[in-house]
Design a protein around this motif. Sequence first.
Motif, PDB file in Angstrom:
ATOM      1  N   ALA A 108      28.485  18.589 -56.322  1.00 24.47           N
ATOM      2  CA  ALA A 108      28.398  17.153 -56.046  1.00 24.47           C
ATOM      3  C   ALA A 108      28.592  16.876 -54.554  1.00 24.47           C
ATOM      4  N   ALA A 109      29.542  17.565 -53.940  1.00 25.05           N
ATOM      5  CA  ALA A 109      29.736  17.424 -52.493  1.00 25.05           C
ATOM      6  C   ALA A 109      28.499  17.889 -51.734  1.00 25.05           C
ATOM      7  N   GLU A 110      27.850  18.934 -52.241  1.00 24.59           N
ATOM      8  CA  GLU A 110      26.623  19.450 -51.607  1.00 24.59           C
ATOM      9  C   GLU A 110      25.495  18.423 -51.698  1.00 24.59           C
ATOM     10  N   ILE A 111      25.412  17.714 -52.827  1.00 24.34           N
ATOM     11  CA  ILE A 111      24.395  16.672 -52.966  1.00 24.34           C
ATOM     12  C   ILE A 111      24.631  15.556 -51.955  1.00 24.34           C
ATOM     13  N   LEU A 112      25.869  15.108 -51.819  1.00 24.10           N
ATOM     14  CA  LEU A 112      26.162  14.063 -50.836  1.00 24.10           C
ATOM     15  C   LEU A 112      25.790  14.511 -49.424  1.00 24.10           C
ATOM     16  N   ARG A 116      22.760  12.714 -46.722  1.00 25.57           N
ATOM     17  CA  ARG A 116      23.248  12.004 -45.536  1.00 25.57           C
ATOM     18  C   ARG A 116      22.374  12.315 -44.322  1.00 25.57           C
ATOM     19  N   GLY A 117      22.301  11.363 -43.401  1.00 18.73           N
ATOM     20  CA  GLY A 117      21.582  11.578 -42.155  1.00 18.73           C
ATOM     21  C   GLY A 117      20.080  11.473 -42.275  1.00 18.73           C
ATOM     22  N   ARG A 179      27.470   5.465 -55.076  1.00 19.72           N
ATOM     23  CA  ARG A 179      27.862   6.083 -53.806  1.00 19.72           C
ATOM     24  C   ARG A 179      26.804   7.050 -53.254  1.00 19.72           C
ATOM     25  N   VAL A 180      26.007   7.667 -54.130  1.00 18.58           N
ATOM     26  CA  VAL A 180      24.951   8.561 -53.628  1.00 18.58           C
ATOM     27  C   VAL A 180      23.870   7.754 -52.915  1.00 18.58           C
ATOM     28  N   PRO A 186      19.384   5.000 -44.624  1.00 16.28           N
ATOM     29  CA  PRO A 186      18.329   4.046 -44.979  1.00 16.28           C
ATOM     30  C   PRO A 186      17.119   4.665 -45.685  1.00 16.28           C
ATOM     31  N   ALA A 187      17.228   5.882 -46.206  1.00 18.15           N
ATOM     32  CA  ALA A 187      16.096   6.505 -46.891  1.00 18.15           C
ATOM     33  C   ALA A 187      15.744   5.734 -48.157  1.00 18.15           C
TER      34      ALA A 187
END
Length: 432
Positions: A108-112, A116-117, A179-180, A186-187
């Motif tokens: 789950a942390a890897e997905i976040l 990002r960015g 949260r995801v 902004p994607a």
Amino acid sequence: MAGTWDDASARAALLRLFEAGVRAADPLAVLAAHLPAPPKAGRVVVVGVGKAAAKMALAVEQAWPQVPLSGLVIAPHGADLPHPPARRRIPVRFASHPVPDAQGAAAAAEILAAVRGLSAGDLVLFLVSGGGSALSTLPAPGLTLDDLIAVNRELLRCGAPIDHMNCIRKHLSAFSGGRVAAAAHPAEVLTLAISDVPGDDPAVIASGPTVADPTTFAEARALVAHYRMRLPEAALRHLERAEEETPKPGDPRLAGAVLRMIATPMMALRAMAEEGRAMGLAPLVLGDALEGEARELGKALGGIALSCATHGVPVARPALLLSGGETTVTIEGAAGEGGRGTETLLGLALALNGAPGIWALCCDTDGIDGRSEAAGAIATPDTLARARALGRDPRVALAGHDSTGLFRALGDLVVTGPTLTNVNDVRALLIG
């Protein structure tokens, strides 16, 4: 056609109906039609969680063979493709369900991190299906995985419906409750969802990682009190502090998030009804969100079936009664080997009390009823008599939550293995 069904043909018909329902929710059959045109210049990041994650990821790979893809999805241990491809463009991580584990938290942390960015020209494709809440359990700051494992066990014990459970989960999570999608801003975020929840509420499916959350910390605290849940002190303090609410409807970070339902319980039931009509049966869909205590729902369904058989109301025989939805099994004290589907079915069999010409199937479309190896089971007019002939008292089995053990002894379990989809439980009653 009344009276034309025998035990063998009725069992075969029920299995055929169940297969039709599962087929209607197969990602390989339904997902591609919901994909947009891939972005011309931006990146495509494919992430997701749930019991259908491995097959949903494969469906994307097959639909977009030339599109560069990155990301990962999280599926339950054992819920991989029968013959996984040698090279996956979308990696699959495996985690524990229904009790969370460290692998799920790390994934789950890897997905976040993967979402990002990104820029406004990028596309995040989020693939979500039932079971995702446990698979993507990532503790909010100040909490540990052990805290959330204890919370999850208490949620499973207390008998709360899935929307109440997920309200509490969202307010202890760093991943769910929108949260995801907020992290991906902004994607553009497109969520393709397979629903396993009553009403197909996208905020409830896997606790809505890409969907605005209308619930609050105050509601979560009220639910903990209502169910008299014994949560870890750290979790109770976190709910009391209420420092960082989940993204709410209207949050600008979620403005670019879109969701499409690609499979739902009602779609599965309609496919089963169509299959029933082809068999010469008169199908009646009672609803896709029948909830409540499993044994009590079984009793109610038995009463409706008896009315059909005796009075031709609400539908005359040969008839097919169909329903879906997630029941509850409230356990107090020691319990045997049971599941929602088999407990519903045993309650139904006791209500029918050996009435002739009525057969029933209760199965989970993910292929796993509770923690058993079976999707569910089939009940026949002689289920109670055969159980007693083996020295098993069906009422004792029901009281001790040992329905799966009873149906196993009768040879009436339905074993499919993981189906890699999930539109909740389905029930079919054939009144010949």
